[in-house]
Scaffold this motif. Structure first.
Motif: not given
Length: 338
Positions: A263, A279, A282, A305, A307, A320
């Protein structure tokens, strides 16, 4: 931005179907080859002299309240400006972790159901100019709202450039010297350029390396050393696009491969070395100037995840959104040891 839907979405698609869809998309892609990319080196066991240590969760966000952080811009006073994607909000995060909502973007008349790849409206990339002006992206699937927005200190949000409603403007970068904003469209595979004063956008680059391969293409975006750098989520690549003297886009160079689900990125201050938010898994990876990469943060450090990633001095900030985990959107901070 990575996930198609979160648990906050009104979509009936189950998390299991979503994960299977994303996994299939990523597994079925191959790196772009049009720019003769460097081969993906095997990750070494050590990050060499550069390490990331002391990771901790500094802030927990409210998932039920739509606080899914999508992007972040850091300010010199220690505060941060965050886009809460699902809530359509711009927030200021103080050094002590408290947040204040600066703006809530108007909802599209149709609820955003036609927003490409997503099915709901969302605020995405954000940058901050030296005078405190914020620029950010809003995607709604409607022609009246999708585009580049501006928020001056103490003012109200205003759209300064319209972008195609059938696209998904995602990453945003600022060349302050050239007074130019660059926006990555993850669906249309385009990097747009827009004057900071606003106006008609230009399809600055539509190189094939930017295209999606099933889900999202060009995503994270940064302006660094006279070039626009972007990621391609589906293809797992980091791309460099030089800015020519006349302002046009030069040929794309693939700087790193083998990073599916990538990402956002942030440069460490050591040449072209950067940190990448992955992403899908993680994780955060340290990507060296030769394209090799090593994982430096994992879910064990609190990532869910991620971003967005940014650096203030030697402090790493990782946002995240918990798009897939649907548990704990948060801010993880760690120390970069150069």
């Amino acid at each position: 931005m990575f996930s198609t839907f979160s648990t906050l979405s009104t979509s009936a698609v189950s998390a299991a179907v979503l994960v299977a869809t994303l996994t299939g998309t990523l597994a079925g892609t191959t790196p772009a080859s049009a720019s003769a990319p460097r081969p993906a080196p095997a990750a070494s066991a050590s990050a060499g002299p550069v390490t990331v240590t002391g990771a901790r969760i500094a802030v927990h966000f409210d998932l039920a309240g739509g606080q899914t952080p999508e992007n972040v811009a850091l300010a010199p006073d220690g505060s941060s400006y965050v886009t809460f994607a699902k809530a359509r909000r711009i927030a200021k995060l103080s050094p002590d972790g408290t947040s204040r909502i600066l703006a809530t973007l108007p909802a599209p008349a149709d609820g955003g159901v036609h927003t490409p790849a997503m099915g709901f409206p969302l605020t995405t990339g954000i940058v901050r100019a030296s005078d405190g002006t914020l620029y950010f992206l809003y995607a709604t699937g409607t022609a009246d709202l999708t585009g580049v927005w501006r928020l001056r200190p103490g003012g109200q949000p205003r759209r300064i450039a319209a972008l195609p409603a059938d696209g998904l403007p995602n990453g945003l970068a600022l060349d302050s010297r050239g007074r130019t904003l660059y926006a990555a469209d993850s669906v249309l595979g385009t990097v747009w350029s827009v004057p900071t004063a606003g106006g008609t956008p230009t399809a600055w680059s539509t190189a094939p390396e930017l295209a999606a391969a099933g889900f999202l293409g060009a995503n994270g975006l940064k302006f660094h050393d006279g070039s626009v750098w972007t990621t391609n989520t589906d293809r797992g690549t980091v791309l460099r696009i030089p800015v020519r003297r006349d302002g046009s886009a030069g040929p794309v160079r693939t700087e790193a491969t083998g990073l599916p689900g990538i990402d956002d990125i942030a440069f460490t201050g050591c040449g072209d070395q950067l940190l990448a938010a992955i992403d899908a898994t993680s994780e955060v990876a340290l990507v060296r100037s030769d394209g090799s990469h090593t994982t430096v943060l994992t879910p064990a450090d609190g990532l869910q995840n991620p971003t967005a990633i940014a650096l203030r001095g030697s402090t790493v900030h990782v946002m995240s959104a918990a798009w897939l985990t649907a548990e704990d959107p948060n801010l993880v901070v760690a120390r970069l040891n150069r």
